[in-house]
Design a protein around this motif. Sequence first.
Motif, PDB file in Angstrom:
ATOM      1  N   THR A  28      18.092 -38.176  58.765  1.00  0.00           N
ATOM      2  CA  THR A  28      18.376 -36.774  58.439  1.00  0.00           C
ATOM      3  C   THR A  28      17.763 -36.325  57.112  1.00  0.00           C
ATOM      4  N   LEU A  31      18.409 -41.754  50.478  1.00  0.00           N
ATOM      5  CA  LEU A  31      18.443 -40.733  51.522  1.00  0.00           C
ATOM      6  C   LEU A  31      18.602 -41.370  52.889  1.00  0.00           C
ATOM      7  N   SER A  44      27.449 -38.662  48.091  1.00  0.00           N
ATOM      8  CA  SER A  44      27.482 -37.451  48.906  1.00  0.00           C
ATOM      9  C   SER A  44      28.299 -37.643  50.170  1.00  0.00           C
ATOM     10  N   GLN A  78      19.101 -36.573  54.394  1.00  0.00           N
ATOM     11  CA  GLN A  78      20.179 -36.089  53.554  1.00  0.00           C
ATOM     12  C   GLN A  78      20.563 -37.150  52.520  1.00  0.00           C
TER      13      GLN A  78
END
Length: 367
Positions: free
Chosen positions: A66, A62, A100, A68
């Motif tokens: 963020t 991650l 991602s 994310q």
Amino acid sequence: MSRKRMLFCLLLLGVMVTSHAQISMTLQVPPAGVLVKNQLWNLVLVNAGNNTQLVRVNLALLDAQTNQPVMNATSAPVSLNKGARQLQARDVSPVQYTYSIPAAKVDMDPNGMLPAGRYLACYTVVSATKGDLTLVENCIQVNVDPLSPPLLNTPANEDNLITPYPQFTWLPPTPIGLFNDLGYAIVIVEVLLGQGKADAVQQNVPLNASVYTKDLFWNYPASTRSLDTGKVYAWRIVAMNSGKPVALSDIWTFRVTKTQSALESVKETPFVEVKRAQDAVIASAGNVLRITYDNAAADSVVKYTITSIEEAGNPVVQEGELMLKYGQNQLQVPLRNNRKIQTDKVYLLRFTSSRNETWSVKFTVTK
């Protein structure tokens, strides 16, 4: 439900809970200095039970700012006998990775490099035989830092310049494979009397607000107020990966001395990048053509040709050799004494690497 059956169910549930708690995990991933994906798989799993368990290790990487996801990974099944087992990349292979971020901006090789940045690596050990039942979880902070920050090139440290509109050049951080979207912020400040250069960069307002480039050079714009003679200026390069700072260069200083007269001044053209595909961009050159080239092929020398695009048959007007080093190169091709190269005509410089890759750039001479 009979009392005996209820007791049996409660006992079975207790065994299941106990078996979950029998797996523990100790992460041995270095919190800083991680460069490649294989380094993420250094961990110890301990099976405190008497039975062998078959597990998988799931990893979520991650973004630390963020939160994310950047990358997810799932290991192959791992057999755990009673006791501790030290795991490394070879023990969990083959690993399935999913990303991602755009594939074009990440190294897809399972043994490849991680993009530079600050991350949280979260591990989950699941049962490979009980429907991915979670057995244990743990997270660790991971920093992927370059081995070398950006290296300043020109102006040299404590240099005296003769132009109030200098060109700044630098070399990229290494290894270059760490960066999926590399760019640079340039900071230039005035160093006040009695002030250190580091304090000046931290405290003073930059003379060039919000400058960002993906090139390895930047020209102080003529549309901006010129730098003053007699003052000391400090500059630094901030390497940015996907818009986030990842490495800082040293801080160098320079002065602007008395400038040349108009008759003495010679306009220096900026460095331009050679590319594998020709485009519509036409660079400018003077007495020399300044180019940048990333020598990933590790060639020590290449032979180049310059051809005239506007003349029939595209004749060769110049040939020569360029001496190279591995990685980023800033090269100067002399044009001063070549009478075949005319002002305001378009020419093509081209060379082929040992990988059989053709690199080129179109240019025109404005002397």
